[in-house]
Design a protein around this motif. Structure first.
Motif, PDB file in Angstrom:
ATOM      1  N   THR A 396       0.828  -1.212   0.000  1.00  0.00           N
ATOM      2  CA  THR A 396       0.000   0.000   0.000  1.00  0.00           C
ATOM      3  C   THR A 396       0.857   1.254   0.000  1.00  0.00           C
ATOM      4  O   THR A 396       0.367   2.345   0.296  1.00  0.00           O
ATOM      5  N   ASN A 397       2.125   1.130  -0.342  1.00  0.00           N
ATOM      6  CA  ASN A 397       2.994   2.303  -0.326  1.00  0.00           C
ATOM      7  C   ASN A 397       2.759   3.183  -1.546  1.00  0.00           C
ATOM      8  O   ASN A 397       2.278   2.730  -2.588  1.00  0.00           O
ATOM      9  N   ASN A 398       3.065   4.465  -1.388  1.00  0.00           N
ATOM     10  CA  ASN A 398       2.966   5.450  -2.471  1.00  0.00           C
ATOM     11  C   ASN A 398       1.633   5.378  -3.214  1.00  0.00           C
ATOM     12  O   ASN A 398       1.590   5.273  -4.441  1.00  0.00           O
ATOM     13  N   PRO A 399       0.504   5.454  -2.490  1.00  0.00           N
ATOM     14  CA  PRO A 399      -0.784   5.349  -3.187  1.00  0.00           C
ATOM     15  C   PRO A 399      -1.114   6.639  -3.938  1.00  0.00           C
ATOM     16  O   PRO A 399      -0.703   7.736  -3.542  1.00  0.00           O
ATOM     17  N   ASP A 400      -1.866   6.503  -5.048  1.00  0.00           N
ATOM     18  CA  ASP A 400      -2.384   7.709  -5.689  1.00  0.00           C
ATOM     19  C   ASP A 400      -3.644   8.150  -4.953  1.00  0.00           C
ATOM     20  O   ASP A 400      -4.074   7.523  -3.970  1.00  0.00           O
ATOM     21  N   GLU A 401      -4.255   9.225  -5.390  1.00  0.00           N
ATOM     22  CA  GLU A 401      -5.357   9.825  -4.635  1.00  0.00           C
ATOM     23  C   GLU A 401      -6.549   8.881  -4.516  1.00  0.00           C
ATOM     24  O   GLU A 401      -7.142   8.729  -3.433  1.00  0.00           O
ATOM     25  N   GLU A 402      -6.920   8.208  -5.603  1.00  0.00           N
ATOM     26  CA  GLU A 402      -8.077   7.321  -5.577  1.00  0.00           C
ATOM     27  C   GLU A 402      -7.809   6.090  -4.727  1.00  0.00           C
ATOM     28  O   GLU A 402      -8.683   5.638  -3.966  1.00  0.00           O
ATOM     29  N   ALA A 403      -6.588   5.524  -4.830  1.00  0.00           N
ATOM     30  CA  ALA A 403      -6.260   4.357  -4.011  1.00  0.00           C
ATOM     31  C   ALA A 403      -6.163   4.718  -2.541  1.00  0.00           C
ATOM     32  O   ALA A 403      -6.563   3.931  -1.667  1.00  0.00           O
ATOM     33  N   ALA A 404      -5.657   5.913  -2.231  1.00  0.00           N
ATOM     34  CA  ALA A 404      -5.545   6.334  -0.833  1.00  0.00           C
ATOM     35  C   ALA A 404      -6.916   6.448  -0.165  1.00  0.00           C
ATOM     36  O   ALA A 404      -7.057   6.185   1.041  1.00  0.00           O
ATOM     37  N   SER A 405      -7.939   6.802  -0.956  1.00  0.00           N
ATOM     38  CA  SER A 405      -9.281   6.923  -0.384  1.00  0.00           C
ATOM     39  C   SER A 405      -9.890   5.579  -0.017  1.00  0.00           C
ATOM     40  O   SER A 405     -10.875   5.534   0.733  1.00  0.00           O
ATOM     41  N   ARG A 406      -9.310   4.465  -0.497  1.00  0.00           N
ATOM     42  CA  ARG A 406      -9.854   3.143  -0.199  1.00  0.00           C
ATOM     43  C   ARG A 406      -9.052   2.402   0.862  1.00  0.00           C
ATOM     44  O   ARG A 406      -9.399   1.276   1.209  1.00  0.00           O
ATOM     45  N   LEU A 407      -7.995   3.010   1.377  1.00  0.00           N
ATOM     46  CA  LEU A 407      -7.202   2.337   2.413  1.00  0.00           C
ATOM     47  C   LEU A 407      -8.013   2.107   3.677  1.00  0.00           C
ATOM     48  O   LEU A 407      -7.848   1.079   4.360  1.00  0.00           O
ATOM     49  N   LYS A 417      -7.531 -12.450   6.729  1.00  0.00           N
ATOM     50  CA  LYS A 417      -6.201 -11.996   7.128  1.00  0.00           C
ATOM     51  C   LYS A 417      -5.565 -11.184   6.008  1.00  0.00           C
ATOM     52  O   LYS A 417      -5.460 -11.629   4.876  1.00  0.00           O
ATOM     53  N   ILE A 418      -5.143  -9.976   6.361  1.00  0.00           N
ATOM     54  CA  ILE A 418      -4.515  -9.076   5.389  1.00  0.00           C
ATOM     55  C   ILE A 418      -3.247  -8.507   6.008  1.00  0.00           C
ATOM     56  O   ILE A 418      -3.275  -7.946   7.101  1.00  0.00           O
ATOM     57  N   ILE A 419      -2.147  -8.669   5.298  1.00  0.00           N
ATOM     58  CA  ILE A 419      -0.854  -8.102   5.714  1.00  0.00           C
ATOM     59  C   ILE A 419      -0.532  -6.961   4.759  1.00  0.00           C
ATOM     60  O   ILE A 419      -0.449  -7.159   3.554  1.00  0.00           O
ATOM     61  N   LYS A 420      -0.369  -5.767   5.315  1.00  0.00           N
ATOM     62  CA  LYS A 420      -0.107  -4.585   4.488  1.00  0.00           C
ATOM     63  C   LYS A 420       1.344  -4.146   4.669  1.00  0.00           C
ATOM     64  O   LYS A 420       1.867  -4.151   5.774  1.00  0.00           O
ATOM     65  N   HIS A 421       1.951  -3.739   3.537  1.00  0.00           N
ATOM     66  CA  HIS A 421       3.302  -3.177   3.552  1.00  0.00           C
ATOM     67  C   HIS A 421       3.192  -1.718   3.116  1.00  0.00           C
ATOM     68  O   HIS A 421       2.976  -1.431   1.931  1.00  0.00           O
ATOM     69  N   GLN A 422       3.355  -0.831   4.067  1.00  0.00           N
ATOM     70  CA  GLN A 422       3.145   0.584   3.806  1.00  0.00           C
ATOM     71  C   GLN A 422       4.413   1.294   3.341  1.00  0.00           C
ATOM     72  O   GLN A 422       4.360   2.484   3.016  1.00  0.00           O
ATOM     73  N   ALA A 423       5.524   0.619   3.308  1.00  0.00           N
ATOM     74  CA  ALA A 423       6.782   1.190   2.823  1.00  0.00           C
ATOM     75  C   ALA A 423       7.266   0.377   1.631  1.00  0.00           C
ATOM     76  O   ALA A 423       6.882  -0.786   1.445  1.00  0.00           O
ATOM     77  N   ALA A 424       8.110   1.009   0.828  1.00  0.00           N
ATOM     78  CA  ALA A 424       8.660   0.310  -0.328  1.00  0.00           C
ATOM     79  C   ALA A 424       9.473  -0.898   0.121  1.00  0.00           C
ATOM     80  O   ALA A 424      10.198  -0.846   1.106  1.00  0.00           O
ATOM     81  N   LEU A 425       9.337  -1.996  -0.629  1.00  0.00           N
ATOM     82  CA  LEU A 425      10.027  -3.237  -0.279  1.00  0.00           C
ATOM     83  C   LEU A 425      11.469  -3.198  -0.764  1.00  0.00           C
ATOM     84  O   LEU A 425      11.774  -2.647  -1.822  1.00  0.00           O
ATOM     85  N   THR A 426      12.337  -3.797   0.021  1.00  0.00           N
ATOM     86  CA  THR A 426      13.711  -3.992  -0.444  1.00  0.00           C
ATOM     87  C   THR A 426      13.740  -5.174  -1.415  1.00  0.00           C
ATOM     88  O   THR A 426      12.763  -5.908  -1.566  1.00  0.00           O
ATOM     89  N   GLU A 427      14.869  -5.354  -2.057  1.00  0.00           N
ATOM     90  CA  GLU A 427      14.993  -6.452  -3.005  1.00  0.00           C
ATOM     91  C   GLU A 427      14.782  -7.794  -2.319  1.00  0.00           C
ATOM     92  O   GLU A 427      14.083  -8.675  -2.844  1.00  0.00           O
ATOM     93  N   LYS A 428      15.332  -7.947  -1.147  1.00  0.00           N
ATOM     94  CA  LYS A 428      15.201  -9.206  -0.424  1.00  0.00           C
ATOM     95  C   LYS A 428      13.758  -9.441   0.014  1.00  0.00           C
ATOM     96  O   LYS A 428      13.226 -10.554  -0.099  1.00  0.00           O
ATOM     97  N   GLU A 429      13.108  -8.391   0.552  1.00  0.00           N
ATOM     98  CA  GLU A 429      11.712  -8.528   0.993  1.00  0.00           C
ATOM     99  C   GLU A 429      10.800  -8.882  -0.178  1.00  0.00           C
ATOM    100  O   GLU A 429       9.893  -9.715  -0.052  1.00  0.00           O
ATOM    101  N   TYR A 430      11.033  -8.245  -1.306  1.00  0.00           N
ATOM    102  CA  TYR A 430      10.208  -8.509  -2.487  1.00  0.00           C
ATOM    103  C   TYR A 430      10.323  -9.975  -2.904  1.00  0.00           C
ATOM    104  O   TYR A 430       9.318 -10.644  -3.178  1.00  0.00           O
ATOM    105  N   GLU A 431      11.538 -10.505  -2.967  1.00  0.00           N
ATOM    106  CA  GLU A 431      11.740 -11.894  -3.385  1.00  0.00           C
ATOM    107  C   GLU A 431      11.116 -12.862  -2.385  1.00  0.00           C
ATOM    108  O   GLU A 431      10.550 -13.884  -2.774  1.00  0.00           O
ATOM    109  N   GLU A 432      11.213 -12.549  -1.080  1.00  0.00           N
ATOM    110  CA  GLU A 432      10.617 -13.431  -0.067  1.00  0.00           C
ATOM    111  C   GLU A 432       9.104 -13.477  -0.193  1.00  0.00           C
ATOM    112  O   GLU A 432       8.485 -14.551  -0.085  1.00  0.00           O
ATOM    113  N   ILE A 433       8.484 -12.317  -0.417  1.00  0.00           N
ATOM    114  CA  ILE A 433       7.022 -12.289  -0.545  1.00  0.00           C
ATOM    115  C   ILE A 433       6.586 -13.042  -1.800  1.00  0.00           C
ATOM    116  O   ILE A 433       5.615 -13.821  -1.766  1.00  0.00           O
ATOM    117  N   LEU A 434       7.279 -12.841  -2.915  1.00  0.00           N
ATOM    118  CA  LEU A 434       6.899 -13.519  -4.152  1.00  0.00           C
ATOM    119  C   LEU A 434       7.091 -15.029  -4.044  1.00  0.00           C
ATOM    120  O   LEU A 434       6.213 -15.810  -4.444  1.00  0.00           O
TER     121      LEU A 434
END
Length: 942
Positions: A396-407, A417-434
């Motif tokens: 949910t990081n760097n949302p545009d105006e319309e997406a921010a209104s739905r947070l 169950k929903i896990i939100k990442h509000q900051a940009a992912l590092t390379e390692k975090e991105y690979e682990e999530i994928l």
């Protein structure tokens, strides 16, 4: 790729791990290390991620992103300046949008002041804007009503005809200026600086040109700098980085972030690299809709990109075949398709338990165009219907105006169950999530991603993940061909929810399919394959049908009336019947009616650009030698006519595809074809038609025409000849070739249908037929047949001589009928009802197609040796060869008196012609096209 090559990746948006800028660049850098290629990244001046592992390999040079957003640099003064420039940038674009809405006129003055509107628009008061942009309308605002009414009545009285007349007068004056003005005065008006340099001493002029060429940044592009706006910073920063790169030998500049903000800047950078002998490779990843065509900087940029593509030092790419096709039309230049370099590690999850929840991930920053709002609605639908067995991991990081209104709606969901990442992912975090996911959810909107690619989907397919995407997008086409998952309706939350339930219930089957396809997909993409396609001869070719591109040089192709047009038309018909996609590049045709045998082909027409060449000059100096050298004069003239014809190059670019085999008729435009096919590595097959009229004869013009033929043959992958003598001649001088004789249409035995006489088309009694187009040997033969007709009449014969075709105008004489051009039905009637064919040709340049066509109708053919040139015939077995025109009446009367006696010659002629039927003659062409399908430029010659 050479050991000295160095790849510089220019990426102004490399500032963090948001999006795929950093993974894209870093994957290329790592692959370069494996193959021994030096790769350096020119990135943003402010980078928020740790790049210590790439110290010395990433240079911080750019002050603005590829979209024009200024970076908040740490130095206070520069920070204030860039912030102020960013505010100006926003104001300029707001003013530009306002002007587009308010001003739709096409006034010349408005176009001239568009750059001033771009820069000064935000600060000019509305009244001054109207006065400056529309002075005529501004003055009319203060005019009295009576004057306005008089002006309106005067405009209605003159009407549009006066405007057309004025246009004709202006056009006449321009034409007169071009034709009558001395070249010296033209050069004075058009190129005053160059004209002035003509008056300088040679050494002074040489020193001046050298000094101007050293002005690397300014010289010819200084006029475009005001149009760059804030992107001029990116231009100067890139040019300075190139200038500092030592040594320059082997330097390759690569950019993959071209937007409407820096489109012109990178066109100027490409021109800069080309002038210094450096290679530039530019990848376009965003749809052409992001580049407003009405803007002056976009128009100039398109012209610069087109110019740079012709030199061979600048090449263009995209990462999807759809975008490549779009940009090929947009830039009027070849655009290749590259693989995607960033591929995740293939880490399979352990066996899932039946009651384990499906892990659904939503990767990338939250934007409405990526379907974020529909994703939130679909999760709410799952909660309301009490569907269980899901857990979501959402960025949910760097949302545009319309997406921010739905947070807030996303936070309110409690049953799933929903896990939100509000900051940009590092390379390692991105690979682990994928790697820990089961399903990748990417319902991007078709309006934005119809042709635009997605790194998320590419990595999902390569990681053997099940994907859910929206219909009508590039993602849907890619998933349908290479991946496993569900394609949902565009912008439909209900469809997404149903797809998630279907994946949960059929996950084992979908995952097995995804794993099977991932292995092939990883071979197709990846950084190593990316580099081999970018720097080497390996080309990424999209699968598809067999394709052939025919380049034909004459404007009568649609008529199918001459030998060359019939040969190429029958080839077109045969290839279409065998399932080959056929495109034809040809001049503007004399008729818009396409011949039936050509239906199904795609035509790309261009306006011819004739020029006064050495051949025409020679003809003007020696008009009495026209009959002897007319063909050589025409050859040398035609060979230069398209060398600088931009419309021909554009038509060729539109028609060309990476897997097309190019079949060129005549050698005139071979240099243009080689230049156009250089990027794709297409195979070129050249057919030479007129060698017999050139080789073995003396004369400077004939030698020049022969040199044109041989030079073209040496530059092609395959040479085709149409006559045995031509083939043997080329082989004797070391030019390998394949003999494919001129074809004909021979009706199958026992399948001919009754043919009725065309309306208004009747010739009484027996007649001997000659068919010829408007070429000098045909005209001479038709005139000679008039004398034969008179001798037949004096001898008491009832046989008439009938001439059909454009070699003579329609007319009637003693025993002689000239029909002029006839329709296909009329020609067929003549062929089937004539007594015999006569062909008294006294010259010619290639194998005669009309002769072999006549032999296919089970008729006797009487002609000279030139009429049977290129054919292995036997006199009085399958034809009658007679050189003396005085003997023609005797032969015709003998056939008239005893046709059965000569019937065996007609039957033998038909048997001979069956070996030249186009369905068998052109089989080697089809075999060559099939062999070349998918073969790159490095393949062995055919």
């Amino acid at each position: 790729m050479k050991n000295s090559d160095r790849l510089m990746i220019a990426d102004p948006s490399f500032e963090d791990w948001v999006g795929h800028h950093a993974p894209y660049d870093i994957s290329i850098l790592k692959a370069g290390d494996q193959v021994g290629l030096t790769v350096q990244i020119w990135a943003a001046r402010v980078i928020d991620v740790d790049i210590s592992a790439y110290a010395g390999r990433v240079s911080k040079i750019y002050t603005h992103s590829a979209w024009g957003r200024p970076y908040a640099v740490k130095r206070p003064l520069e920070n204030r300046i860039t912030t102020f420039c960013g505010s100006l940038f926003n104001l300029q674009h707001a003013a530009l949008g306002y002007s587009r809405i308010k001003n739709r006129s096409a006034e010349v003055l408005g176009r001239l002041v568009r750059p001033f509107r771009y820069f000064l628009g935000p600060w000019i008061p509305p009244l001054l804007k109207r006065m400056f942009w529309h002075p005529g309308s501004f003055l009319m605002d203060f005019a009295p009503p009576a004057l306005l009414d008089a002006r309106k009545a005067w405009l209605a009285r003159i009407g549009k005809s006066t405007g057309r007349q004025c246009g004709m007068v202006v056009g006449t004056l321009v034409h007169a200026y071009k034709r009558l003005t001395p070249p010296f005065f033209k050069r004075l008006v058009s190129h005053p600086v160059a004209w002035t340099s003509d008056l300088l001493p040679p050494i002074v002029a040489k020193m001046a040109r050298a000094a101007i060429s050293r002005l690397s940044i300014i010289s010819p592009q200084v006029a475009y700098l005001p149009l760059l706006g804030n992107s001029r910073q990116e231009y100067f920063e890139t040019v300075r980085a190139v200038a500092k790169s030592k040594p320059r030998e082997g330097l390759i500049v690569f950019s993959h972030m071209i937007t409407g903000f820096n489109f012109l800047a990178w066109a100027m950078i490409a021109k800069y690299c080309e002038r210094r002998g450096l290679r530039a490779k530019i990848l376009f990843r965003y749809p052409t809709a992001f580049l407003p065509e009405h803007r002056a900087d976009i128009k100039i940029g398109r012209l610069l990109y087109e110019q740079c593509s012709r030199g061979g030092m600048v090449e263009y790419y995209s990462d999807s075949q759809v975008l490549s096709d779009h940009y090929r039309e947009f830039l009027n230049a070849p655009v290749q398709t590259l693989p995607i370099p960033h591929m995740p590690a293939l880490k399979l999850k352990q066996e899932r338990n039946a009651d384990q929840a499906i892990c659904v991930v939503v990767l990338g920053n939250a934007r409405a165009e990526k379907g974020f709002c529909e994703i939130v609605d679909s999760i709410q639908l799952l909660q309301d219907s009490e569907e269980h067995g899901f857990e979501f991991v959402i960025q949910t990081n760097n949302p545009d105006e319309e997406a921010a209104s739905r947070l807030s709606d996303l936070d309110a969901i409690a049953g799933i169950k929903i896990i939100k990442h509000q900051a940009a992912l590092t390379e390692k975090e991105y690979e682990e999530i994928l790697s820990g996911s089961d399903v990748v959810l990417a319902p991007y909107h078709a309006e934005v991603y119809g042709a635009r690619t997605s790194g998320v989907l590419l990595e999902a397919i390569a990681a053997a993940k099940v994907a859910i995407v929206a219909e009508g997008t590039w993602l849907a086409a890619e998933l349908r061909e290479n991946g496993s998952g569900i394609i949902v309706e565009n912008k439909s939350a209900t469809s997404i929810a149903k797809a998630l339930i279907h994946v949960r219930d059929n996950f084992t089957q979908l995952q097995a399919e995804a794993l099977a396809k991932a292995k092939y997909y990883r071979q197709k993409h990846g950084a190593e394959n990316f580099l081999s396609c970018l720097l080497g001869s390996n080309k990424l070719r999209a699968p598809g049908p067999l394709r052939a591109l025919i380049v034909f040089p004459f404007s009568d192709f649609f008529e199918q009336s001459t030998g060359a047009t019939v040969r190429s038309g029958l080839l077109c018909q045969y290839l279409l019947s065998e399932g080959v996609e056929v495109s034809v590049v040809l001049p503007m045709q004399s008729t818009k009616v396409v011949h039936p045998r050509l239906v199904g082909a795609r035509f790309f027409q261009y306006r011819e650009n004739p020029t006064e060449t050495d051949g025409f000059k020679a003809l003007l100096r020696n008009p009495w030698r026209q009959r002897e050298n007319y063909r050589s004069i025409w050859y040398t003239a035609r060979s230069h006519s398209n060398s600088k014809n931009i419309e021909f190059d554009r038509a060729l670019n539109r028609a060309l595809r990476p897997n097309s085999v190019v079949l060129v008729d005549y050698p005139f435009d071979i240099d243009n074809v080689r230049r156009a096919t250089r990027s794709y590595g297409n195979r070129i097959s050249l057919t030479l038609h007129d060698l017999m009229g050139i080789f073995g004869r003396k004369g400077a013009l004939r030698s020049k025409a022969l040199a044109i033929e041989l030079a073209a043959a040496a530059s092609c992958d395959r040479v085709v000849t149409v006559a045995k003598q031509e083939s043997e001649f080329l082989k004797s001088i070391g030019v390998e070739n394949e003999l494919i004789p001129n074809p004909c249409v021979v009706p199958r035995r026992g399948t001919s249908e009754p043919f009725s006489e065309p309306m208004g088309f009747h010739i009484e009694g027996d007649f001997a037929l000659f068919v010829g187009s408007n070429h000098l040997p045909n005209i001479d033969a038709a005139i000679a047949l008039k004398a034969v007709a008179k001798q037949l009449s004096k001898g008491g014969s009832r046989v008439k001589i009938v001439v059909a075709g454009s070699c003579l105008e329609a007319g009637v004489d003693e025993g002689f009928v000239s029909l002029g051009k006839v329709s296909d039905e009329g020609l067929r009637y003549l062929n089937e009802n004539c007594l015999m064919f006569v062909c008294p040709l006294e010259g010619g340049t290639g194998a005669s197609l009309k002769t072999i066509q006549a032999m296919g109708f089970n008729k006797i053919v009487l002609g000279t040796r030139d009429a049977f040139r290129g054919l292995n015939i036997t006199n009085l077995v399958n034809c009658i060869v007679e050189e003396s025109l005085d003997e023609y009446p005797r032969w015709i009367m003998e056939v008239e008196r005893d046709p059965e006696r000569f019937g065996a010659i007609g039957s033998s002629a038909r048997d001979f012609a069956e070996g030249y039927d186009y369905r068998s003659v052109f089989r080697p062409q089809l075999a060559y096209i099939r062999q070349c399908a998918g073969i790159g430029a490095e393949a062995a010659k055919y």
